[in-house]
Design a protein around this motif. Sequence first.
Motif, short mmCIF file in Angstrom:
data_model
loop_
_atom_site.label_atom_id
_atom_site.label_comp_id
_atom_site.label_asym_id
_atom_site.label_seq_id
_atom_site.Cartn_x
_atom_site.Cartn_y
_atom_site.Cartn_z
N GLY A 84 0.82 -1.21 0.00
CA GLY A 84 0.00 0.00 0.00
C GLY A 84 0.85 1.25 0.00
O GLY A 84 0.56 2.22 -0.71
N GLN A 134 -4.76 2.87 -5.25
CA GLN A 134 -5.14 1.55 -5.75
C GLN A 134 -5.82 1.60 -7.11
O GLN A 134 -5.70 0.66 -7.90
CB GLN A 134 -6.05 0.86 -4.73
N SER A 166 -9.78 -3.53 -8.71
CA SER A 166 -9.61 -3.83 -7.30
C SER A 166 -10.91 -4.42 -6.75
O SER A 166 -11.96 -3.78 -6.82
CB SER A 166 -9.24 -2.58 -6.50
N SER A 170 -5.87 -5.98 -5.51
CA SER A 170 -5.53 -5.44 -6.83
C SER A 170 -5.26 -6.58 -7.80
O SER A 170 -4.72 -7.62 -7.43
CB SER A 170 -4.30 -4.53 -6.73
#
Length: 480
Positions: A268, A347, A353, A401
């Motif tokens: 992340g 993201q 996602s 993802s």
Amino acid sequence: MDARTPKTSDLDALKQRLVDALGATAVIDDADGMAPYLEDQRRRYQGAAPFVVRPATTGEVAATVTLCRDAGVPIVPQGGNTGLVAGGIPLAGDGAVLLNLGRMNRIRDVDATDYSITVEAGCILSQVQDAAEEAGRLFPLSLGAEGSCQIGGNLSTNAGGVHVLRYGNARDLVLGLEVVLPDGRVWDGLRALRKDNTGYALKHLFVGAEGTLGIITAACLKLFPRPAETEVAFVAVTDPAAAVELLGRARAATGDRVNAFELIPRIGLDFALKHVEGIEDPLAETSDWYVLIELASGRADGSLRDSLEEFLAAAVEDGLVADAALAANERQSTAFWAIREAIVEAQRFEGGSIKHDVSVAVSRTPEFIARATALVKNMVPGIRPVPFGHVGDGNIHFNLSQPEDAEREAYLARWEEVNEAVHELVVELGGSISAEHGIGYMKREENARFKSEVELDLMRAVKRALDPEGLMNPGKVIKP
């Protein structure tokens, strides 16, 4: 509980009655004007409505509900349209009018002595925070969409955010409500009482009901003292189990002054560094896992900083913590929090996602993350899990993802399959498939699958009792 599908002529007549009652500016019927209200936040669903109504007072909301009820036309209440489960938009086939509360945006009262604030449902969350701050108080509900979400929607979905660990969900911040009922009557429960033991706690029926039982038009909310000292640290931990252990130590060492405790995976942070301008890595050495810690105290004597340094030093010695950066000023604190928010934004640049908003007991979060990661990697080779969020209250946003070489649409076509597998694990661990986003339409079927028949019967009974004609936000939360 099914509403009949109205004819075009009936809708035209209803629209004219609403214009007569509320004024022409309160009714929007052109496609361009309605478009912003009908687009789902995640763009998975497209809304449809004959027109949008924007009342400005509780009386106008009541008039709208009464006229729609008389015409047999359903209503979908909407706040800031920032919801993530399609709970605030009318879907094709609903035949529902969209009632947006954005014009009901007055701060009615702030009582610093009573530590309460009374606001209308259309107030932006940040507006409520600012009004509390001007009175020298704190309204602690805080989430990423606070600059656009509305307090009525926050209450209708029982919103969570980053401060649940210390102050609780939206439900815990409510003293009283004003609600327009499905029959058009107004329940005035706007009382600032801390104790009222006179029967059923009716306010709790409407908090988290997502507009299926009535429309929240105003709320009396709890305020708190403003912190005099705040400390923020970005900490590298060895793994999620170490994060949970560190949480317990932080609460004990500070007298439970932990405001927020957020889990951040290295992937992340890498996404944020790659895609969001201004993000910097706070630590020289990389780690697989981090936590963002915020402490707050009413005393500005430096003792909070001392406590933070002491329990982190002990955690380093015990092998829980590899490194830590303590914010030296407000600018650094803001920079650390920007990382947490950038993970959400970044993201979308990494392709499709598949998202999960789940919770388990805090003690079981490491087990959930490990087992869920292994599960999805077995299902989709190359998938990139990004588990992050409110580990302090057990709420993990388990976002996935797509593999780097995958085709986006083909990957997203597996959304329900992957959701089902992850949610089965969550339920096995005694958790919830929706920690803070609600059920809406998107999770309605799964909610029915995982809840017991007793729970579903109770929910249906409440729905029938308050909304026997099924006109309030049809098809959301529970099936008709």
